[in-house]
Design a protein around this motif. Structure first.
Motif, PDB file in Angstrom:
ATOM      1  N   THR A 203      22.950   4.201 -29.755  1.00  0.00           N
ATOM      2  CA  THR A 203      22.519   3.199 -28.787  1.00  0.00           C
ATOM      3  C   THR A 203      21.886   1.989 -29.463  1.00  0.00           C
ATOM      4  O   THR A 203      22.154   0.844 -29.110  1.00  0.00           O
TER       5      THR A 203
ATOM      6  N   TYR B  81      26.200   6.893 -23.416  1.00  0.00           N
ATOM      7  CA  TYR B  81      25.612   6.521 -24.688  1.00  0.00           C
ATOM      8  C   TYR B  81      26.651   6.691 -25.791  1.00  0.00           C
ATOM      9  O   TYR B  81      27.439   7.647 -25.764  1.00  0.00           O
TER      10      TYR B  81
ATOM     11  N   ASP C  20      22.944   9.490 -31.861  1.00  0.00           N
ATOM     12  CA  ASP C  20      22.997   8.494 -30.789  1.00  0.00           C
ATOM     13  C   ASP C  20      23.043   7.100 -31.410  1.00  0.00           C
ATOM     14  O   ASP C  20      22.160   6.720 -32.177  1.00  0.00           O
TER      15      ASP C  20
END
Length: 379
Positions: A141, A114, A139
Motif C-alpha cells: 500500500t 490492497y 502489503d
C-alpha cells in the motif's frame, strides 16, 4: 562454498539450535513473531491449496480470523481486480520449480483492496515430496501511495516545463529582467509556488545527482535563482539543526508496519554480514545483502529527514552489485559500514534514545563513501 557444504552447514546449525528448544516451539515462535504476513497451505492443487495456518500479521492484513481462513483456499482473497494472468501461472510454476514470486490485488474481509507481493516456496518431507507451501506476503500500500505521489508531481512538473518552454510570459526579455530584479507576474508566481511546494513535499523522491556541481547552474536558472535555503530538496542535510529521537517521533511519517520491516531487514543484513566475516565471501549472501539494503533504502525514502542516507544505501547496493562475480569485496570495510548503519537505525527506530538523529546518518554516509571508494578502485 558448494551447495552441499552449505546444506551441511545449515544442518549443523539447526541441530545445535534444536538442542535448546523443540522444533515445534521454534517454528511457532518464528511464525508468530514474524513481521511479515505468513500463510501455509497444503499441496492439494485440486482444492486450491487449502490454508492450514496463517500468522497474526496475515490475519491483520486480511481482516479474517485464523479459524475463518483454515480450510479455505487463498482464492477467497481474490476479486475483480486481482491479477488473473499472474495467478494463472502460479500452480504450474510451483509444480515445476517449487517456488513462485508475484504480486496482485487482494481483498480483505470487508471488501477493501490492497496491493500485495508474495513469495511462495515448497515445503518437502524427508523423502523430497512436497507436503505444503509457505508464502511470505508484503502489503504494498505504501509503495502504491508513493507511486501516486510521483504521478501527481510529474503532472505539476509537466505543466511547469510547458509554461516555461512555450509561454512568452515566462521567457521574453522583459520577464527575464523582472525576474532578475526579484519581480514576477502573478501567473509566474502562482505556478512557481506550486512547483516549489511539490519539490519540498517530494524531496525524498529526488535523486541526489540533481544536487551535483554539474547541474547546479541549470537548476539555479530554472528555479529563478532561489537561494539554497529556499530549495527544499536541494538544500544540504548537513546544515540541519540537531534533532532528538523524541522530537523526531512526535511527527514521524513512517507507519508501524514499515518500521517493523525496516528493523527486520536491518537484523537480517547484519546477520548476513556477520556470516560473511566468519565464513568468507559468498555470492549468494552478497546478493541477499544487496536486496536487503534496497529494502532499507525503500523504507527510508518514506522519511524525508533521511533521504541522504537512503540514497547512500542505494548507492552502496548498486556498487556491490557490480562486484558479485568477484571475491575482492573489502569485507572488513563492508562490516564497518554495516556497523554504523546498524547503530544508526537501531538508535532512531528501536531504542529511540539518541540525542541527534542525524549524527548516525552522517557516520553511515562517511563509512559508505569509504566503502564505495574502495569498490570503485577495484574496477
Amino acid at each position: 562454498m558448494s551447495i552441499q557444504q552449505e546444506n551441511i552447514e545449515e544442518t549443523l546449525f539447526f541441530s545445535q539450535l534444536l538442542k535448546q528448544t523443540s522444533a515445534i516451539e521454534l517454528l511457532k515462535q518464528v511464525l508468530m513473531h514474524s513481521h511479515h504476513a505468513v500463510v501455509i497451505t497444503d499441496a492439494d492443487r485440486a482444492h486450491g491449496y487449502r490454508i492450514v495456518y496463517a500468522n497474526n500479521k496475515f490475519c491483520t492484513h486480511t481482516g479474517y480470523e485464523l479459524a475463518e481462513l483454515v480450510g479455505n483456499s487463498p482464492a477467497i482473497l481474490q476479486g475483480p481486480k486481482s491479477n488473473k494472468r499472474v495467478i494463472a501461472k502460479l500452480s504450474d510454476a510451483l509444480e515445476r520449480d517449487g517456488f513462485f514470486y508475484g504480486s496482485s490485488i487482494n481483498y480483505r474481509k470487508d471488501g477493501s483492496m490492497y496491493p500485495v507481493e508474495w513469495n511462495i516456496s515448497a515445503i518437502r518431507n524427508e523423502q523430497g515430496i512436497v507436503t505444503h507451501y509457505i508464502s511470505m506476503q508484503k502489503d504494498l500500500t505504501n509503495l502504491r501511495r508513493l507511486a501516486e505521489q510521483i504521478q501527481e508531481s510529474t503532472e505539476v512538473f509537466k505543466k511547469f516545463y510547458f509554461k516555461v518552454s512555450h509561454n512568452q510570459a515566462f521567457v521574453d526579455p522583459e520577464t527575464r529582467r523582472m525576474r532578475s530584479r526579484g519581480k514576477m507576474t502573478s501567473e509566474a508566481i502562482e505556478l512557481f509556488d506550486e512547483t516549489l511546494e511539490e519539490l519540498k513535499k517530494n524531496e525524498k523522491l529526488l535523486n541526489g545527482n540533481l544536487r551535483s556541481d554539474e547541474v547546479n547552474e541549470l537548476f539555479d536558472d530554472a528555479f529563478f535563482d532561489m537561494g539554497p535555503d529556499d530549495l527544499g530538496a536541494f538544500a544540504s542535510k548537513l546544515q540541519k539543526e540537531p534533532e532528538s529521537a523524541d522530537e523526531f517521533w512526535q511527527e514521524c511519517p513512517i507507519e508501524g508496519d514499515d518500521v517493523a520491516c525496516l528493523l527486520e531487514a536491518m537484523d537480517e543484513v547484519d546477520a548476513e554480514v556477520g556470516l560473511i566475516q566468519a565464513n568468507g565471501y559468498s555470492q549468494q549472501r552478497i546478493e541477499l545483502i544487496v536486496k536487503l539494503y534496497k529494502e532499507l533504502a525503500n523504507s527510508l525514502y518514506f522519511c524525508v529527514e533521511f533521504n541522504d542516507g537512503a540514497l547512500l544505501i542505494d548507492e552502496v547496493a548498486d556498487c556491490l552489485t557490480k562486484h558479485l562475480d568477484g571475491k575482492d569485496i573489502p569485507i572488513e570495510m563492508l562490516a564497518m559500514f554495516n556497523k554504523d548503519l546498524f547503530v544508526w537505525i537501531k538508535e532512531v527506530f528501536e531504542s529511540k534514545q539518541c540525542e541527534n538523529i542525524y549524527s548516525g546518518e552522517t557516520n553511515t554516509i562517511a563509512a559508505g563513501r569509504q566503502l564505495i571508494a574502495m569498490l570503485n578502485m577495484l574496477e
